[in-house]
Scaffold this active site. Structure first.
Site, short mmCIF file in Angstrom:
data_model
loop_
_atom_site.label_atom_id
_atom_site.label_comp_id
_atom_site.label_asym_id
_atom_site.label_seq_id
_atom_site.Cartn_x
_atom_site.Cartn_y
_atom_site.Cartn_z
N ASP A 437 0.83 -1.21 0.00
CA ASP A 437 0.00 0.00 0.00
C ASP A 437 0.86 1.26 0.00
OD1 ASP A 437 -2.78 -0.64 -0.18
OD2 ASP A 437 -2.59 -1.64 1.75
N CYS A 486 6.48 -5.87 6.07
CA CYS A 486 5.65 -7.05 5.85
C CYS A 486 4.96 -7.02 4.50
CB CYS A 486 4.62 -7.20 6.97
SG CYS A 486 3.44 -5.85 7.06
C1 PEP Z 1 0.84 -3.92 2.55
O1 PEP Z 1 0.03 -3.04 2.22
O2 PEP Z 1 2.03 -3.92 2.20
C2 PEP Z 1 0.40 -5.03 3.40
C3 PEP Z 1 1.28 -5.87 3.91
O3 PEP Z 1 -0.92 -5.18 3.60
P1 PEP Z 1 -1.96 -5.75 2.52
O4 PEP Z 1 -1.17 -6.27 1.36
O5 PEP Z 1 -2.72 -6.80 3.23
O6 PEP Z 1 -2.76 -4.54 2.20
MG MG Z 2 -1.85 -2.87 3.22
#
Ligand code: PEP
Ligand code: MG
Length: 561
Positions: A437, A486
């Site tokens: 994101d 992450c």
């Molecule tokens: C991200 O946005 O990098 C993340 C780990 O969350 P998601 O991919 O679940 O939005």
């Molecule tokens: Mg995210």
């Protein structure tokens, strides 16, 4: 030899013969009427039975799938019985249209409506078309569109794969995936990574190759070549020899000089967590709790939630498990939390923000987490997604304290959070960078869109700077709070080195990538990683940042990463 350049989304070098996905189900002719002697009631009953059969089939496949694949199949199964889809078709049947034509037209309207809503909803538009074709196949009594059956392993080629197809791929039969369409964050790409299948997307023209053509595919370089020559054969053989090395992770992430970088897993529930523990993950860096409840129309009870969370905690006794509170909205809607009519869901009420409009759900989730934690031995950390300000961080920390949760944190995935990391990290105990994101918001480029793939990469120097700023904020006088990553960036071994050099403390990824990241990390010292981070930051473009860093990491070429 003919080259079909694309975007590499999952590493691996293989040679195999291709099988094309079967041609899609043909459109029932416009104006097709009910056959003579069939009443609208009979046709509607047949339609409902077909939709139920498609639902049941997808649901049954979901029962054998795990993690992301399971969630995708379950969501598609639900779509097969979607009220708007079926009611729309029944209305047409009542006016004399054939059942096949009626479901076709109804599918078009629902899909168009979703497409116009944009964001996550637009992504679901393809799922409706997939479900529509399956219902027509059921009505016609012909095999459903899907992965071709074969006794020998093959490379699967498609224009783009529907989630329901990719989710049940048998990695023993399918050697690799190539799509002519699709983007790096498409379902195809994410599922290929979680299955550990080499994959290339957006390889234009590859869907024109006849079945049985032999091709070489390099899922790191994004290359597909037909009729491979000797050097390519040797490259595939070399990969086969090293692939087994990349399947095993010793369980300790560290640089060559012993700087520890715990390598953690991203999981969506208990089964994922058990698999990750088997693959040596040092804990969980991201437990996407919304994945446990994607199918739910109503809020799960505190007890039900506690049970789901405990399954993950129990896979990692004594280890760190970072749980993320529900990140509903945009690409992950939860009917009990999100408004499906929002015009711009990625910028809407998602993640932590759902507490503005549906207060109480977050408090009850924190209560469930605290309950599960009491009954387990994991070291539980809890973070909120989509935090944008220090005020929000402070409020989340106080909600955690009220629930008895000791280690509150935030995800840094909105650029404002990276820019104000120092103030935010005074309020909470840790941060985890959600680079998926963070990239989409920093570059204003929808993470689901193939045509924006070049903008939408965490190698963008702007994104790397935001990572650096977050780490700086965490180290400001009196702060000293750990910052992890992450997002998908952590699973790219070259980028993992850069992130380590930028000062990131832990890396969390799909468990299949742990061994590859560990293998590359251990070839550099911390100070070399810091030099590579500087190099990447100084690059004028994402392409150069990636190329410059990769050039300095010959191990990537050796291992075919
Ligand atoms: C991200 O946005 O990098 C993340 C780990 O969350 P998601 O991919 O679940 O939005
Ligand atoms: Mg995210």
């Amino acid at each position: 030899m003919q080259n079909f350049p694309g975007v590499g989304v999952s590493p691996g070098r293989v040679i195999g013969t291709i099988r094309q996905m079967p041609k899609p189900i043909s459109e029932p002719p416009a104006g097709e009427q009910l056959p003579a002697g069939t009443t609208p009631e009979e046709a509607t009953a047949a339609l409902k039975a077909a939709s139920q059969a498609v639902h049941d089939e997808l649901k049954a496949r979901a029962a054998h799938a795990t993690g992301d694949g399971k969630a995708v199949l379950e969501a598609t199964a639900l779509m097969a019985k979607d009220t708007m889809l079926i009611k729309g078709a029944a209305k047409l049947v009542a006016r004399g249209t054939s059942a096949e034509r009626a479901i076709w037209e109804s599918g078009s309207s629902v899909s168009e409506m979703l497409h116009n809503l944009g964001g996550y909803m637009a992504e679901r538009a393809t799922d409706v078309l997939d479900v529509r074709a399956r219902i027509v196949a059921e009505l016609r009594g012909v095999p459903a569109p899907g992965i071709p059956a074969s006794n020998t392993p093959f490379i699967l080629v498609a224009e783009d794969l529907a989630p329901a197809d990719t989710a049940t791929l048998d990695p023993n039969k399918v050697l690799a995936l190539v799509t002519a369409g699709g983007g790096p964050q498409s379902h195809t790409a994410i599922i290929a990574r979680s299955l550990g299948l080499p994959a290339v997307v957006a390889a234009v023209g590859v869907d024109e190759l006849p079945d049985g053509t032999e091709v070489y595919l390099d899922g790191a370089a994004g290359a597909v070549t037909s009729e491979p020559d000797e050097p390519l054969r040797a490259a595939a053989e070399a990969w086969a020899a090293t692939a087994s090395l990349l399947a095993e992770f010793s369980g300790t992430g560290a640089t060559a000089d012993g700087h520890l970088v715990p390598l953690l897993a991203n999981v969506g529930g208990g089964k994922d967590a058990e698999a990750a523990a088997k693959l040596g993950a040092q804990g969980v860096g991201l437990f996407r709790t919304e994945f446990c409840f994607l199918e739910r129309d109503t809020e799960p009870s505190v007890e039900e939630q506690a049970l789901a969370y405990k399954k993950v905690f129990d896979a990692f006794p004594g280890k760190k498990v970072v749980l993320r509170t529900l990140d509903a909205g945009a690409d992950k809607p939860l009917p009990f939390l999100t408004d499906s009519t929002e015009p711009n869901p990625a910028l809407g009420v998602r993640g932590y923000r759902t507490d503005f409009t549906t207060p109480g759900v977050l408090d009850r989730q924190l209560e469930a987490i605290a309950l599960a934690e009491k009954q387990s031995e994991a070291d539980v950390w809890v973070m909120a997604p989509m935090i944008s300000t220090a005020e929000e961080a402070a409020r989340f920390a106080s909600m955690c304290a009220d629930a008895g949760i000791k280690t509150p944190g935030v995800m840094v995935e909105v650029p404002s959070a990276a820019l104000t990391a120092e103030a935010i990290l005074r309020e909470v105990g840790f941060a985890s960078l959600g680079t998926n994101d963070l990239t989409q918001y920093a570059m204003a480029a929808d993470r689901q869109l193939g045509p924006l793939a070049n903008l939408n990469t965490p190698w963008q120097p702007a994104v790397l700077r935001l990572v650096g700023l977050t780490v700086e904020g965490s180290r400001a006088e009196g702060n000293n709070k750990p910052v992890g990553v992450c997002g998908e960036a952590a699973a790219d071994p070259a980028l993992a080195v850069v992130l380590t050099g930028l000062g990131v403390a832990t890396l969390s990824m799909t468990a299949r990538s742990l061994a590859a990241v560990a293998a590359v990390l251990k070839t550099v010292t911390l100070s070399e990683a810091q030099q590579l981070a500087k190099l990447a930051l100084s690059a004028p473009s994402a392409t150069e940042a990636r190329a410059w860093v990769r050039e300095k990491l010959p191990v990537l070429e050796e291992l075919g990463l």
